[in-house]
Write a protein that holds these residues in place. Sequence first.
Motif, PDB file in Angstrom:
ATOM      1  N   ASP A  19      -2.394 -54.481  -0.638  1.00  0.00           N
ATOM      2  CA  ASP A  19      -0.946 -54.517  -0.832  1.00  0.00           C
ATOM      3  C   ASP A  19      -0.495 -53.422  -1.799  1.00  0.00           C
ATOM      4  OD1 ASP A  19      -0.695 -56.599   0.891  1.00  0.00           O
ATOM      5  OD2 ASP A  19      -0.299 -58.131  -0.618  1.00  0.00           O
ATOM      6  N   GLU A  20      -1.306 -53.194  -2.809  1.00  0.00           N
ATOM      7  CA  GLU A  20      -0.984 -52.147  -3.777  1.00  0.00           C
ATOM      8  C   GLU A  20      -0.996 -50.773  -3.103  1.00  0.00           C
ATOM      9  OE1 GLU A  20      -2.706 -50.335  -7.982  1.00  0.00           O
ATOM     10  OE2 GLU A  20      -3.462 -52.258  -7.232  1.00  0.00           O
ATOM     11  N   LEU A  21      -1.890 -50.613  -2.124  1.00  0.00           N
ATOM     12  CA  LEU A  21      -1.941 -49.367  -1.369  1.00  0.00           C
ATOM     13  C   LEU A  21      -0.639 -49.145  -0.592  1.00  0.00           C
ATOM     14  CD1 LEU A  21      -3.375 -46.925  -0.052  1.00  0.00           C
ATOM     15  CD2 LEU A  21      -4.360 -48.526   1.593  1.00  0.00           C
ATOM     16  N   VAL A  22      -0.159 -50.190   0.094  1.00  0.00           N
ATOM     17  CA  VAL A  22       1.087 -50.072   0.856  1.00  0.00           C
ATOM     18  C   VAL A  22       2.237 -49.718  -0.086  1.00  0.00           C
ATOM     19  CG1 VAL A  22       2.733 -51.284   2.346  1.00  0.00           C
ATOM     20  CG2 VAL A  22       0.286 -51.705   2.601  1.00  0.00           C
ATOM     21  N   LEU A  23       2.291 -50.383  -1.229  1.00  0.00           N
ATOM     22  CA  LEU A  23       3.339 -50.109  -2.204  1.00  0.00           C
ATOM     23  C   LEU A  23       3.280 -48.651  -2.657  1.00  0.00           C
ATOM     24  CD1 LEU A  23       5.602 -51.354  -3.976  1.00  0.00           C
ATOM     25  CD2 LEU A  23       3.845 -51.786  -5.701  1.00  0.00           C
ATOM     26  N   GLU A  24       2.077 -48.162  -2.918  1.00  0.00           N
ATOM     27  CA  GLU A  24       1.927 -46.773  -3.370  1.00  0.00           C
ATOM     28  C   GLU A  24       2.358 -45.795  -2.278  1.00  0.00           C
ATOM     29  OE1 GLU A  24       1.042 -43.765  -6.092  1.00  0.00           O
ATOM     30  OE2 GLU A  24       1.314 -45.918  -6.346  1.00  0.00           O
ATOM     31  N   CYS A  25       2.033 -46.109  -1.032  1.00  0.00           N
ATOM     32  CA  CYS A  25       2.446 -45.236   0.078  1.00  0.00           C
ATOM     33  C   CYS A  25       3.968 -45.209   0.214  1.00  0.00           C
ATOM     34  CB  CYS A  25       1.796 -45.700   1.379  1.00  0.00           C
ATOM     35  SG  CYS A  25       0.014 -45.396   1.478  1.00  0.00           S
ATOM     36  N   PHE A  26       4.617 -46.361   0.024  1.00  0.00           N
ATOM     37  CA  PHE A  26       6.080 -46.390   0.050  1.00  0.00           C
ATOM     38  C   PHE A  26       6.664 -45.546  -1.075  1.00  0.00           C
ATOM     39  CE2 PHE A  26       6.413 -50.275   2.822  1.00  0.00           C
ATOM     40  CZ  PHE A  26       7.305 -49.724   3.723  1.00  0.00           C
TER      41      PHE A  26
ATOM     42  N   MET B  66      11.542 -51.893  -2.885  1.00  0.00           N
ATOM     43  CA  MET B  66      11.454 -50.794  -1.925  1.00  0.00           C
ATOM     44  C   MET B  66      12.753 -50.645  -1.127  1.00  0.00           C
ATOM     45  SD  MET B  66       8.609 -49.284  -2.461  1.00  0.00           S
ATOM     46  CE  MET B  66       8.833 -49.745  -4.199  1.00  0.00           C
ATOM     47  N   LEU B  67      13.393 -51.763  -0.783  1.00  0.00           N
ATOM     48  CA  LEU B  67      14.676 -51.682  -0.084  1.00  0.00           C
ATOM     49  C   LEU B  67      15.749 -51.071  -0.977  1.00  0.00           C
ATOM     50  CD1 LEU B  67      14.719 -55.090   1.838  1.00  0.00           C
ATOM     51  CD2 LEU B  67      14.721 -52.807   2.863  1.00  0.00           C
ATOM     52  N   GLU B  68      15.714 -51.384  -2.262  1.00  0.00           N
ATOM     53  CA  GLU B  68      16.670 -50.792  -3.191  1.00  0.00           C
ATOM     54  C   GLU B  68      16.456 -49.276  -3.297  1.00  0.00           C
ATOM     55  OE1 GLU B  68      16.165 -52.955  -6.809  1.00  0.00           O
ATOM     56  OE2 GLU B  68      17.376 -54.669  -6.135  1.00  0.00           O
ATOM     57  N   ARG B  69      15.193 -48.852  -3.303  1.00  0.00           N
ATOM     58  CA  ARG B  69      14.906 -47.412  -3.328  1.00  0.00           C
ATOM     59  C   ARG B  69      15.432 -46.736  -2.065  1.00  0.00           C
ATOM     60  NH1 ARG B  69       9.831 -45.768  -6.511  1.00  0.00           N
ATOM     61  NH2 ARG B  69       9.500 -47.465  -7.997  1.00  0.00           N
ATOM     62  N   SER B  70      15.219 -47.392  -0.925  1.00  0.00           N
ATOM     63  CA  SER B  70      15.724 -46.848   0.336  1.00  0.00           C
ATOM     64  C   SER B  70      17.249 -46.733   0.313  1.00  0.00           C
ATOM     65  CB  SER B  70      15.281 -47.739   1.508  1.00  0.00           C
ATOM     66  OG  SER B  70      15.826 -47.287   2.721  1.00  0.00           O
TER      67      SER B  70
ATOM     68  N   ARG C 218       6.234 -46.013   7.728  1.00  0.00           N
ATOM     69  CA  ARG C 218       7.269 -46.725   8.470  1.00  0.00           C
ATOM     70  C   ARG C 218       7.745 -47.945   7.698  1.00  0.00           C
ATOM     71  NH1 ARG C 218      10.181 -47.248  11.401  1.00  0.00           N
ATOM     72  NH2 ARG C 218       9.749 -47.946  13.503  1.00  0.00           N
ATOM     73  N   THR C 219       9.036 -48.223   7.757  1.00  0.00           N
ATOM     74  CA  THR C 219       9.581 -49.401   7.074  1.00  0.00           C
ATOM     75  C   THR C 219       9.058 -50.699   7.661  1.00  0.00           C
ATOM     76  OG1 THR C 219      11.523 -49.282   8.524  1.00  0.00           O
ATOM     77  CG2 THR C 219      11.711 -48.287   6.337  1.00  0.00           C
TER      78      THR C 219
ATOM     79  N   ARG D  49       5.405 -42.976  -2.531  1.00  0.00           N
ATOM     80  CA  ARG D  49       5.240 -41.561  -2.227  1.00  0.00           C
ATOM     81  C   ARG D  49       6.214 -41.112  -1.129  1.00  0.00           C
ATOM     82  NH1 ARG D  49      -0.017 -39.089  -3.657  1.00  0.00           N
ATOM     83  NH2 ARG D  49      -0.977 -40.444  -5.219  1.00  0.00           N
ATOM     84  N   SER D  50       6.390 -41.952  -0.104  1.00  0.00           N
ATOM     85  CA  SER D  50       7.325 -41.604   0.965  1.00  0.00           C
ATOM     86  C   SER D  50       8.741 -41.459   0.432  1.00  0.00           C
ATOM     87  CB  SER D  50       7.283 -42.675   2.064  1.00  0.00           C
ATOM     88  OG  SER D  50       6.056 -42.640   2.763  1.00  0.00           O
ATOM     89  N   HIS D  51       9.150 -42.405  -0.395  1.00  0.00           N
ATOM     90  CA  HIS D  51      10.500 -42.341  -0.954  1.00  0.00           C
ATOM     91  C   HIS D  51      10.676 -41.114  -1.840  1.00  0.00           C
ATOM     92  CE1 HIS D  51      11.070 -46.941  -0.333  1.00  0.00           C
ATOM     93  NE2 HIS D  51      11.381 -46.253   0.730  1.00  0.00           N
ATOM     94  N   GLU D  52       9.648 -40.782  -2.615  1.00  0.00           N
ATOM     95  CA  GLU D  52       9.791 -39.606  -3.472  1.00  0.00           C
ATOM     96  C   GLU D  52       9.848 -38.326  -2.641  1.00  0.00           C
ATOM     97  OE1 GLU D  52       7.991 -37.368  -7.382  1.00  0.00           O
ATOM     98  OE2 GLU D  52       6.956 -39.143  -6.611  1.00  0.00           O
ATOM     99  N   ARG D  53       9.107 -38.283  -1.554  1.00  0.00           N
ATOM    100  CA  ARG D  53       9.141 -37.087  -0.706  1.00  0.00           C
ATOM    101  C   ARG D  53      10.521 -36.910  -0.071  1.00  0.00           C
ATOM    102  NH1 ARG D  53       4.541 -37.892   3.292  1.00  0.00           N
ATOM    103  NH2 ARG D  53       5.027 -35.772   3.977  1.00  0.00           N
TER     104      ARG D  53
END
Length: 412
Positions: free
Chosen positions: A271-278, A338-342, A323-324, A280-284
């Motif tokens: 789960d921590e991996l998925v969070l980290e990938c999100f 993550m939704l707030e970041r989006s 992907r969301t 990174r995606s948001h920052e990109r």
Amino acid sequence: MDARPEPGDDATTQRFQQKRERILDAATRLINRHGVKGMTFVDVAEMVELNTTSVTYYFKRKELLAAAVLDRTIDRLEVLIRDAAARPTPRARMARYVEAHLELHARIELKQARPITVLSDIRALGEPFRSELTARYVSALRKVREFFEPPRSDRDKILRTIRAHILVQNMFWLPGWLPLYSVSDYPRISRRMIEVLEHGIAPAGADWSPQLLQVSAQTETHESEGMPENFARAATCLINEKGYRGASVEQIASELNVTKGSFYHHLEAKDELVLECFRRSHERIWLIQRAAIDAGGSQLDQLAAAIGTLLDVQLCSEFPLLRTTALQVLPSEWRTDMLERSTRLARRFAGMMIDGISEGTVRTIDPLIASQIVMGALNSAYDLRGWVAPLPPGTAIDLYGSTVAHGLFAGS
């Protein structure tokens, strides 16, 4: 997929169906909150005030229940498609499809209709359910593609597929941002969505020639320092392709030719991996938005550069955005974050649109709604990699981007 009452007793059959529907309703809400992975018989039983044994009478296994929930949602999606398909023109069919979705969400919110679940968790199912439900979903997408005029060439068929995909995926993205509005706003949201989907964000005749930006995939925040870039890339690609369940730690480690121990050296849990990938995606996305603004030009030029570059990332690069659909596996507090970041990223697009409306380079649209449509179209672009693979990369980006710029009927 599940138990059935003995024939011949109408009262028993009615009670059976009522209880079965209550179980499906409870499982739907739990899957929407926690994904298939987080839905349990214990929680379902508690919500419908039954014991676990009673639930297993209706559905012997958790996967049977999850498959029935997703199957029921596709049934309801097909009803909406048939309703829209009965309209006389492509534009009327598209408009009715959007209206019907907003009407359904309003009825659900007002407790006047049963809930529906997100279909992204089809990938979380085992066989044969995953293949069967995926085939039903693909069939539904093809029916939406028939809303448009018949294709005149292979290239035109790809364009029609892109447009059907953007329309369908934006309906699936509604739960990600509709809670920001009151139900009384839904009719207005419907009208504004139809306007953007029909005409796009650029004025009629405006040039849409995105200048692709050179932005590194390497992120910069302190939050992203704990995991090597190659771990994030491999995990993102596997989760996008196979879903959370299909992208095991073993597969990620094998993809990178490292041991599981190396994985757990950097991250404590998947789960921590998925969070980290999100993250990174948001920052990109944020880095690309900032680079587009720094590049200057009109607001439409800046929007085109950001959108075109993000489409290049999604359709052509070795390191796409996550992907969301993966949001469903995250704990609720992480998913909310993550939704707030989006939403913040969407609001940056909205700000660019507002400035563009002021300078006359962007159509007069509702920028908050248009920005969510853009986010939905960009994120889901990854799913069409296979469809656009025969095309030169620039052509694929142009076809997809033209739909965002000038709407679902550009060139029709």
